[in-house]
Design an enzyme around this catalytic site. Sequence first.
Site, mmCIF file in Angstrom:
data_model
loop_
_atom_site.group_PDB
_atom_site.id
_atom_site.type_symbol
_atom_site.label_atom_id
_atom_site.label_comp_id
_atom_site.label_asym_id
_atom_site.label_seq_id
_atom_site.Cartn_x
_atom_site.Cartn_y
_atom_site.Cartn_z
ATOM 1 N N ASN A 176 8.053 -5.380 -0.559
ATOM 2 C CA ASN A 176 8.004 -4.345 -0.089
ATOM 3 C C ASN A 176 6.567 -4.018 0.494
ATOM 4 O O ASN A 176 5.710 -3.916 -0.162
ATOM 5 C CB ASN A 176 8.476 -3.077 -0.799
ATOM 6 N N ARG A 199 12.379 4.766 13.167
ATOM 7 C CA ARG A 199 11.204 5.347 12.913
ATOM 8 C C ARG A 199 10.147 5.109 14.192
ATOM 9 O O ARG A 199 10.725 4.596 15.082
ATOM 10 C CB ARG A 199 10.627 5.088 11.655
ATOM 11 N N GLU A 253 12.710 -9.311 2.416
ATOM 12 C CA GLU A 253 11.963 -8.150 2.657
ATOM 13 C C GLU A 253 12.663 -7.010 2.365
ATOM 14 O O GLU A 253 13.764 -6.818 2.617
ATOM 15 C CB GLU A 253 11.841 -8.012 4.387
ATOM 16 N N PRO A 263 0.741 -1.073 0.089
ATOM 17 C CA PRO A 263 -0.223 0.074 -0.062
ATOM 18 C C PRO A 263 0.828 1.367 -0.036
ATOM 19 O O PRO A 263 1.806 1.452 0.625
ATOM 20 C CB PRO A 263 -0.798 -0.113 1.374
ATOM 21 N N ASN A 264 0.379 2.304 -0.856
ATOM 22 C CA ASN A 264 0.908 3.576 -0.948
ATOM 23 C C ASN A 264 2.173 3.580 -1.538
ATOM 24 O O ASN A 264 2.677 4.791 -2.019
ATOM 25 C CB ASN A 264 1.118 4.197 0.483
ATOM 26 N N TYR A 315 10.785 8.822 2.052
ATOM 27 C CA TYR A 315 10.957 7.907 0.871
ATOM 28 C C TYR A 315 11.925 8.169 -0.234
ATOM 29 O O TYR A 315 12.015 7.445 -1.115
ATOM 30 C CB TYR A 315 9.533 7.538 0.635
ATOM 31 N N HIS A 353 12.633 -2.623 2.378
ATOM 32 C CA HIS A 353 12.433 -1.151 2.818
ATOM 33 C C HIS A 353 13.185 0.022 2.299
ATOM 34 O O HIS A 353 14.529 -0.234 2.377
ATOM 35 C CB HIS A 353 12.331 -1.080 4.267
ATOM 36 N N ALA A 397 2.887 -0.658 5.093
ATOM 37 C CA ALA A 397 2.437 -0.918 6.335
ATOM 38 C C ALA A 397 2.127 -2.202 6.579
ATOM 39 O O ALA A 397 2.091 -2.589 7.865
ATOM 40 C CB ALA A 397 1.430 0.161 6.571
ATOM 41 N N ARG A 436 4.994 10.918 -2.109
ATOM 42 C CA ARG A 436 4.504 10.603 -0.662
ATOM 43 C C ARG A 436 5.770 10.805 0.279
ATOM 44 O O ARG A 436 6.634 10.101 -0.041
ATOM 45 C CB ARG A 436 3.993 9.255 -0.526
#
Length: 147
Positions: free
Chosen positions: A77, A110, A101, A12-13, A25, A103, A80, A20
């Site tokens: 990725n 964070r 994984e 998502p996103n 990012y 990111h 969330a 964003r």
Amino acid sequence: MSDTTVYVLNGPNLNLLGLREPEIYGSTTLDEIAGMLEDRARALGLTIDMRQTNHEGMLVDWLHEAQAEGARAVLLNAGAYTHTSIALLDAIKAIRTPVVEVHLSDPKTREPFRHLSYIGMAAALTVEGHGPDSYRIALEAVASGEV
């Protein structure tokens, strides 16, 4: 598909990369990352199948598909969903295809809720905090046999 195909699944996103929160990012778009990965994959003798969805169940379906199609690996990725999705954890555990994984940022630096990674509980490797290069580093790990 063949064992030279690497699925690159984005949650998502991530379709909004470049727009964003660029301070977190960066300004590179997902299409630009795809172009970079396609070039690098070709040089490594691999192909990528890059996809993005905002829907958790679609990511589960694509993980199952990666195994059914004999993919070499999955770069995931999950956005969330990394921090919330037991369904994705179970899907990764249910397949034999290795999952890396990925990111852009380093979630451990964070907000506290981002420190838990369900994806990392089952992933063969985690690459984080290198911006768009996180994808390239993950792909090279697959090509080298590290994963």
